[in-house]
Design an enzyme around this catalytic site. Structure first.
Site, PDB file in Angstrom:
ATOM      1  N   THR A 170       0.858  -1.175   0.000  1.00 28.05           N
ATOM      2  CA  THR A 170       0.000   0.000   0.000  1.00 28.05           C
ATOM      3  C   THR A 170       0.895   1.226   0.000  1.00 28.05           C
ATOM      4  O   THR A 170       2.114   1.116  -0.015  1.00 28.05           O
ATOM      5  CB  THR A 170      -0.805   0.098   1.312  1.00 28.05           C
ATOM      6  OG1 THR A 170       0.111   0.233   2.374  1.00 28.05           O
ATOM      7  CG2 THR A 170      -1.694  -1.077   1.552  1.00 28.05           C
ATOM      8  N   ARG A 198     -12.435  -8.436  -4.814  1.00 27.26           N
ATOM      9  CA  ARG A 198     -11.744  -8.574  -3.517  1.00 27.26           C
ATOM     10  C   ARG A 198     -11.435  -7.190  -2.951  1.00 27.26           C
ATOM     11  O   ARG A 198     -10.972  -6.305  -3.667  1.00 27.26           O
ATOM     12  CB  ARG A 198     -10.456  -9.367  -3.718  1.00 27.26           C
ATOM     13  CG  ARG A 198      -9.568  -9.498  -2.476  1.00 27.26           C
ATOM     14  CD  ARG A 198      -8.473  -8.470  -2.451  1.00 27.26           C
ATOM     15  NE  ARG A 198      -7.513  -8.719  -1.373  1.00 27.26           N
ATOM     16  CZ  ARG A 198      -6.572  -7.843  -0.997  1.00 27.26           C
ATOM     17  NH1 ARG A 198      -6.478  -6.669  -1.616  1.00 27.26           N
ATOM     18  NH2 ARG A 198      -5.738  -8.121  -0.034  1.00 27.26           N
ATOM     19  N   VAL A 199     -11.709  -6.981  -1.689  1.00 25.10           N
ATOM     20  CA  VAL A 199     -11.378  -5.725  -1.019  1.00 25.10           C
ATOM     21  C   VAL A 199     -10.461  -6.048   0.144  1.00 25.10           C
ATOM     22  O   VAL A 199     -10.655  -7.041   0.848  1.00 25.10           O
ATOM     23  CB  VAL A 199     -12.667  -5.026  -0.530  1.00 25.10           C
ATOM     24  CG1 VAL A 199     -12.359  -3.882   0.410  1.00 25.10           C
ATOM     25  CG2 VAL A 199     -13.465  -4.521  -1.729  1.00 25.10           C
ATOM     26  N   GLY A 200      -9.430  -5.239   0.355  1.00 28.86           N
ATOM     27  CA  GLY A 200      -8.456  -5.507   1.405  1.00 28.86           C
ATOM     28  C   GLY A 200      -8.561  -4.556   2.582  1.00 28.86           C
ATOM     29  O   GLY A 200      -9.515  -3.771   2.713  1.00 28.86           O
ATOM     30  N   ASP A 201      -7.551  -4.624   3.436  1.00 27.96           N
ATOM     31  CA  ASP A 201      -7.550  -3.852   4.687  1.00 27.96           C
ATOM     32  C   ASP A 201      -7.551  -2.341   4.473  1.00 27.96           C
ATOM     33  O   ASP A 201      -8.002  -1.588   5.336  1.00 27.96           O
ATOM     34  CB  ASP A 201      -6.331  -4.221   5.529  1.00 27.96           C
ATOM     35  CG  ASP A 201      -5.032  -3.900   4.798  1.00 27.96           C
ATOM     36  OD1 ASP A 201      -4.801  -4.499   3.727  1.00 27.96           O
ATOM     37  OD2 ASP A 201      -4.265  -3.048   5.285  1.00 27.96           O
ATOM     38  N   THR A 220       0.365  -1.743   6.153  1.00 30.29           N
ATOM     39  CA  THR A 220       0.637  -2.234   4.814  1.00 30.29           C
ATOM     40  C   THR A 220       0.965  -3.713   4.891  1.00 30.29           C
ATOM     41  O   THR A 220       1.329  -4.219   5.944  1.00 30.29           O
ATOM     42  CB  THR A 220       1.793  -1.448   4.165  1.00 30.29           C
ATOM     43  OG1 THR A 220       2.051  -2.011   2.869  1.00 30.29           O
ATOM     44  CG2 THR A 220       3.072  -1.514   4.983  1.00 30.29           C
ATOM     45  N   GLY A 221       0.831  -4.395   3.755  1.00 30.63           N
ATOM     46  CA  GLY A 221       1.112  -5.831   3.719  1.00 30.63           C
ATOM     47  C   GLY A 221      -0.094  -6.577   3.181  1.00 30.63           C
ATOM     48  O   GLY A 221      -0.892  -6.022   2.422  1.00 30.63           O
ATOM     49  N   GLY A 223      -3.546  -7.840   2.957  1.00 32.57           N
ATOM     50  CA  GLY A 223      -4.808  -7.403   3.537  1.00 32.57           C
ATOM     51  C   GLY A 223      -5.548  -8.486   4.290  1.00 32.57           C
ATOM     52  O   GLY A 223      -6.114  -8.239   5.364  1.00 32.57           O
TER      53      GLY A 223
HETATM   54  N1  GLY Z   1      -2.694  -4.081   2.148  1.00 31.50           N
HETATM   55  C1  GLY Z   1      -3.254  -3.925   0.893  1.00 31.50           C
HETATM   56  C2  GLY Z   1      -4.064  -5.027   0.417  1.00 31.50           C
HETATM   57  O1  GLY Z   1      -3.845  -6.176   0.821  1.00 31.50           O
HETATM   58  O2  GLY Z   1      -4.944  -4.807  -0.359  1.00 31.50           O
END
Ligand code: GLY
Length: 299
Positions: A170, A198-201, A220-221, A223
């Site tokens: 990110t 797909r939606v992440g953190d 970051t990393g 999600g």
């Molecule tokens: N940390 C960003 C994602 O996994 O989408």
């Protein structure tokens, strides 16, 4: 220079970053800090400064947000972002949004122009259009390196499962301003080869982003790994319980590494201007500014 405590911390992603890539892109971290820290010194609101730092990352082709976003399984681009104002306790996010460079600004529009906390998919994209944001084709957001990576992974028959163990990234920023206000912002192109939708953190307050009256956090990393430990909120609560930002950042990357697969990183600033930066991945693009130390970008 202001005598009040101020601080700015930025991150450009954590993961399996090669030494060559780190060396090539590290100067951009310093450039972004040198462009945005003066805004804080001159009294700009933390919310405005973190948005601007993230916008600069979104415009930079080497980072996974805006221009330079990762390609999904079908070769398309979708972005997530969140922004939070610790002073008001209000924040907002967007998920799986398409066709814009600055997802972070769309998140700010959701915060400031709607009663909502999260907007997703085609209606979030429609909202961007209604707000007058520049709409761009995926071709404008895709850089050759990301397309090559996507092609290589498809050719190697990798799946979304494989990505959870290796990728994620990110961009983000946290800041304390001269009025003592804290803010956090995070934006991402998501995970290479992830399924469309797909939606992440980075879209979820408490997972990828948090800010309150005590600290501001951007993670970051991977999600999937970050969401399951609610990393940003746990980090902020650790600061409330008395930990320094560095202790809190170390704690949450350790918790993530112990409880979920994949890797992560976190940046934190507290109300005194103390900063914390931690990661359990091979590397993490990161740096900070304080009046005492100036711009610091680790080797
Ligand atoms: N940390 C960003 C994602 O996994 O989408």
């Amino acid at each position: 220079m202001s005598e009040k405590a101020i601080a700015l911390v930025v991150q450009g992603g954590a993961g399996p970053i090669s030494v060559d890539s780190y060396t090539k892109n590290r100067p951009a971290i310093g450039d972004i800090l040198r462009k945005t820290a003066p805004m804080l010194v001159e009294g700009a609101a933390a919310l405005r400064v973190v948005e601007e730092a993230v916008r600069l990352f979104e415009e930079h082709p080497s980072f996974n947000a805006g221009i330079g976003s990762s390609l999904r399984y079908d070769g398309s681009i979708q972005q997530d972002a969140t922004i939070m104002d610790g002073a008001s306790g209000r924040g907002a996010g967007v998920g799986a949004v398409k066709g814009i460079i600055h997802a972070i600004t769309l998140a700010r529009y959701v915060l400031e122009r709607t009663p909502h906390v999260l907007m997703v998919g085609e209606w979030a994209t429609e909202f961007a259009r209604d707000c007058g944001m520049e709409m761009v084709p995926d071709e404008r957001l895709i850089v050759p390196e990301r397309r090559e990576l996507w092609k290589r992974k498809l050719a190697a028959k990798e799946t979304p499962d494989d990505q959870v163990l290796s990728s994620g990234g990110t961009v983000g920023a946290v800041a304390l301003d001269t009025e003592g206000r804290l803010a956090a912002a995070t934006s991402t192109g998501g995970m290479v080869l992830s399924l469309p939708g797909r939606v992440g953190d980075s879209a979820i307050l408490g997972a990828g982003t948090w800010a309150d009256a005590h600290s501001a956090v951007s993670c970051t990393g991977v999600g999937e790994s970050i969401m399951l430990v609610l990393m940003a909120k746990v980090c902020a609560d650790a600061v409330i319980s008395g930990m320094s930002p560095q202790e809190a950042a170390d704690l949450v990357v350790r918790i993530q590494g112990e409880k979920t697969p994949g890797t992560s990183g976190a940046i934190v600033v507290d109300k005194k201007g103390a900063v914390g930066l931690a990661h359990n991945s091979a590397n993490m693009y990161r740096g900070y500014f304080t009046p005492e130390e100036g711009v610091v970008v680790p080797n």
